[in-house]
Scaffold this active site. Structure first.
Site, PDB file in Angstrom:
ATOM      1  N   ASP A  52       0.783  -1.313   0.002  1.00 55.22           N
ATOM      2  CA  ASP A  52       0.020   0.054   0.024  1.00 55.22           C
ATOM      3  C   ASP A  52       0.974   1.289   0.085  1.00 55.22           C
ATOM      4  O   ASP A  52       1.630   1.275   0.854  1.00 55.22           O
ATOM      5  CB  ASP A  52      -0.943  -0.027   1.194  1.00 55.22           C
ATOM      6  N   TYR A  57       2.998   9.981   1.401  1.00 50.71           N
ATOM      7  CA  TYR A  57       3.816   9.080   2.199  1.00 50.71           C
ATOM      8  C   TYR A  57       5.337   9.340   1.687  1.00 50.71           C
ATOM      9  O   TYR A  57       6.310   9.231   2.275  1.00 50.71           O
ATOM     10  CB  TYR A  57       3.789   7.731   2.163  1.00 50.71           C
ATOM     11  N   LYS A  86      -2.340   6.252  -3.889  1.00 53.56           N
ATOM     12  CA  LYS A  86      -3.713   7.382  -3.589  1.00 53.56           C
ATOM     13  C   LYS A  86      -3.447   8.555  -4.246  1.00 53.56           C
ATOM     14  O   LYS A  86      -2.159   9.021  -4.312  1.00 53.56           O
ATOM     15  CB  LYS A  86      -3.771   7.063  -1.875  1.00 53.56           C
ATOM     16  N   HIS A 119      -7.554   9.389  -1.759  1.00 52.51           N
ATOM     17  CA  HIS A 119      -6.921   9.337  -0.391  1.00 52.51           C
ATOM     18  C   HIS A 119      -7.867   9.695   0.657  1.00 52.51           C
ATOM     19  O   HIS A 119      -7.913   9.226   1.830  1.00 52.51           O
ATOM     20  CB  HIS A 119      -5.504  10.086  -0.205  1.00 52.51           C
TER      21      HIS A 119
HETATM   22  N1  LIG Z   1      -5.447   5.809   4.461  1.00 53.40           N
HETATM   23  C1  LIG Z   1      -4.869   6.247   5.080  1.00 53.40           C
HETATM   24  O1  LIG Z   1      -5.107   7.472   5.631  1.00 53.40           O
HETATM   25  C2  LIG Z   1      -3.671   5.714   5.973  1.00 53.40           C
HETATM   26  C3  LIG Z   1      -3.410   6.076   7.249  1.00 53.40           C
HETATM   27  C4  LIG Z   1      -2.396   5.452   7.962  1.00 53.40           C
HETATM   28  C5  LIG Z   1      -1.955   4.297   7.447  1.00 53.40           C
HETATM   29  N2  LIG Z   1      -2.358   3.870   6.130  1.00 53.40           N
HETATM   30  C6  LIG Z   1      -1.933   2.937   5.621  1.00 53.40           C
HETATM   31  O2  LIG Z   1      -1.784   1.611   6.431  1.00 53.40           O
HETATM   32  C7  LIG Z   1      -0.531   1.171   6.846  1.00 53.40           C
HETATM   33  C8  LIG Z   1      -0.345   0.306   8.370  1.00 53.40           C
HETATM   34  O3  LIG Z   1      -0.798   1.683   9.138  1.00 53.40           O
HETATM   35  P1  LIG Z   1      -0.212   1.561  10.607  1.00 53.40           P
HETATM   36  O4  LIG Z   1       1.307   1.836  10.255  1.00 53.40           O
HETATM   37  O5  LIG Z   1      -0.911   2.390  11.563  1.00 53.40           O
HETATM   38  O6  LIG Z   1      -0.209  -0.175  11.061  1.00 53.40           O
HETATM   39  P2  LIG Z   1      -0.067  -0.849  12.461  1.00 53.40           P
HETATM   40  O7  LIG Z   1       0.293  -2.140  11.974  1.00 53.40           O
HETATM   41  O8  LIG Z   1      -1.408  -0.634  13.116  1.00 53.40           O
HETATM   42  O9  LIG Z   1       0.961  -0.094  13.341  1.00 53.40           O
HETATM   43  C9  LIG Z   1       2.320   0.145  13.138  1.00 53.40           C
HETATM   44  C10 LIG Z   1       2.953   0.221  14.435  1.00 53.40           C
HETATM   45  O10 LIG Z   1       2.932  -1.045  15.154  1.00 53.40           O
HETATM   46  C11 LIG Z   1       4.028  -1.667  15.644  1.00 53.40           C
HETATM   47  N3  LIG Z   1       3.976  -3.087  15.425  1.00 53.40           N
HETATM   48  C12 LIG Z   1       3.960  -3.731  14.009  1.00 53.40           C
HETATM   49  N4  LIG Z   1       3.944  -5.087  14.303  1.00 53.40           N
HETATM   50  C13 LIG Z   1       4.139  -5.245  15.435  1.00 53.40           C
HETATM   51  C14 LIG Z   1       4.083  -6.514  16.312  1.00 53.40           C
HETATM   52  N5  LIG Z   1       4.315  -7.441  15.803  1.00 53.40           N
HETATM   53  N6  LIG Z   1       4.284  -6.267  17.876  1.00 53.40           N
HETATM   54  C15 LIG Z   1       4.306  -5.201  18.232  1.00 53.40           C
HETATM   55  N7  LIG Z   1       4.176  -3.891  17.535  1.00 53.40           N
HETATM   56  C16 LIG Z   1       4.005  -4.115  16.441  1.00 53.40           C
HETATM   57  C17 LIG Z   1       5.151  -1.073  14.548  1.00 53.40           C
HETATM   58  O11 LIG Z   1       6.471  -0.749  15.340  1.00 53.40           O
HETATM   59  P3  LIG Z   1       7.612  -1.720  14.998  1.00 53.40           P
HETATM   60  O12 LIG Z   1       8.272  -0.746  13.623  1.00 53.40           O
HETATM   61  O13 LIG Z   1       8.596  -1.363  16.019  1.00 53.40           O
HETATM   62  O14 LIG Z   1       7.318  -3.001  14.843  1.00 53.40           O
HETATM   63  C18 LIG Z   1       4.379   0.423  14.255  1.00 53.40           C
HETATM   64  O15 LIG Z   1       4.771   1.186  15.371  1.00 53.40           O
HETATM   65  C19 LIG Z   1       0.276   2.427   6.510  1.00 53.40           C
HETATM   66  O16 LIG Z   1       1.621   1.848   6.369  1.00 53.40           O
HETATM   67  C20 LIG Z   1      -0.117   3.002   5.278  1.00 53.40           C
HETATM   68  O17 LIG Z   1       0.079   2.164   4.032  1.00 53.40           O
HETATM   69  C21 LIG Z   1      -3.355   4.545   5.517  1.00 53.40           C
END
Ligand SMILES: NC(=O)c1ccc[n+]([C@@H]2O[C@H](COP(=O)([O-])OP(=O)(O)OC[C@H]3O[C@@H](n4cnc5c(N)ncnc54)[C@H](OP(=O)(O)O)[C@@H]3O)[C@@H](O)[C@H]2O)c1
Length: 313
Positions: A52, A57, A86, A119
């Site tokens: 994604d 970004y 997006k 987006h």
């Molecule tokens: N449409 C939108 O507006 C929008 C907004 C936000 C995000 N997104 C998309 O969604 C993706 C994912 O969002 P997100 O980053 O919020 O996802 P998330 O997976 O909920 O959160 C990522 C966080 O969780 C931690 N994490 C990941 N795996 C873990 C595990 N196994 N155990 C403990 N902590 C863990 C990571 O830290 P570590 O790096 O230390 O593992 C990071 O700080 C983004 O990259 C983007 O592509 C879209």
């Protein structure tokens, strides 16, 4: 003991697109570009096949390089991947939509996208500034274009073969309904924040009735407090089924019928986040009925201004 089955190769059919979308996806919202390139490569190597991306970004070129390296190594082919990107708010005017997609394709070093999403439903002042603000610091919106007009420009991109499907993101159910009512080409997917603290059941129900995939972002609550992975219900299930809390939250998301986007720069997290398998039905019920915490971590859906909002207290 219930027979658990792996979700690693699970896909969701695209009723309004071609083929299917992998249920387990990796997101490219990573601020540090060196870490981003490494993380994306690891994600592709461990088996993630949904990537994604977004103009906003500023990592499309990084994802492009990581994909190129993996393609050249011969382990993954372009057609094995499902790549989304997006259209940002400042490109909603019809005449800006195609150039915006073409610029994303150039940065990603790709000929087509599997899905291109609007987006957010908020149009900002057109231009190169992602975050135009007035003197009071408020976002400058653009009243000169409607969401339906932007959607129609997106539909033309599908006609031209530049993307295989189109979708929406950071949007309310009410606005999804407006697009569904007006669409010539239906949204293939809707990407929203979604996790056990924000399950979006009503939106999921509408999407499922209309053949739209709900693509859940922040399935681990973005790692913010209160942490989904520290929730007592999630932790108790994790102990019972010998999985990590993150694996439980991700498995719940896939098992209820959403696709999911997780992100990590930690290779061990990336690997274990892909090793997801089904949960017993009682665990699914406990997460639905036993968790009452309700939190939205990202206010983008209210204003179009992207970003997770740190919680006070
Ligand atoms: N449409 C939108 O507006 C929008 C907004 C936000 C995000 N997104 C998309 O969604 C993706 C994912 O969002 P997100 O980053 O919020 O996802 P998330 O997976 O909920 O959160 C990522 C966080 O969780 C931690 N994490 C990941 N795996 C873990 C595990 N196994 N155990 C403990 N902590 C863990 C990571 O830290 P570590 O790096 O230390 O593992 C990071 O700080 C983004 O990259 C983007 O592509 C879209």
């Amino acid at each position: 003991m219930h027979p658990s089955h792996s979700f690693q190769s699970a896909t969701l059919p695209l009723a309004h697109g071609t083929g299917a979308i992998p249920a387990l996806g990796f997101g490219t919202l990573i601020a540090d570009h060196v870490a981003a390139r490494q993380a994306i490569k690891v994600a592709l190597e461990v088996g993630f096949r949904l990537l994604d991306c977004a103009e906003l970004y500023r990592t499309e070129d990084v994802a492009g390089h990581a994909m190129r390296e993996v393609f050249e190594s011969g382990t993954v082919r372009r057609e094995d991947l499902f790549v989304t990107s997006k259209l940002w708010n400042s490109n909603h005017r019809s005449e800006r939509v195609k150039p915006a997609l073409e610029a994303s394709l150039r940065r990603l070093q790709l000929d087509y996208l599997d899905s291109y999403l609007i987006h957010t439903p908020f149009a900002f002042q057109p231009g190169d500034d992602h975050n135009p603000r007035d003197e009071q610091g408020k976002p400058i919106y653009d009243s000169g274009v409607t969401l339906v007009e932007t959607w129609q420009a997106m539909e033309r991109l599908v006609d031209e073969g530049k993307c295989r499907s189109i979708g929406l993101s950071d949007i309310t159910l009410e606005k999804v309904k407006e697009i569904v009512a007006a669409a010539r080409i239906m949204p293939a997917m809707v990407q929203v924040e979604c996790h056990p603290y924000l399950p979006e059941w009503e939106l999921l129900d509408f999407c499922q009735q209309n053949g739209i995939v709900l693509l859940a972002f922040a399935p681990l609550g973005h790692g913010m407090e209160p942490k989904v992975t520290n929730d007592p219900v999630i932790k108790a299930i994790a102990e019972r089924v010998h999985k990590t809390p993150a694996q439980v939250a991700l498995a719940w998301a896939v098992q209820r019928g959403t696709a999911v986007l997780t992100t990590s720069t930690n290779p061990e997290h990336i690997r274990t986040n892909f090793e997801i398998s089904s949960l017993p039905e009682d665990a699914m019920r406990e997460i639905r009925d036993g968790i009452t915490t309700n939190i939205r971590f990202n206010a983008v859906v209210e204003t179009g201004v992207a970003g997770f909002v740190p919680r006070v207290g």
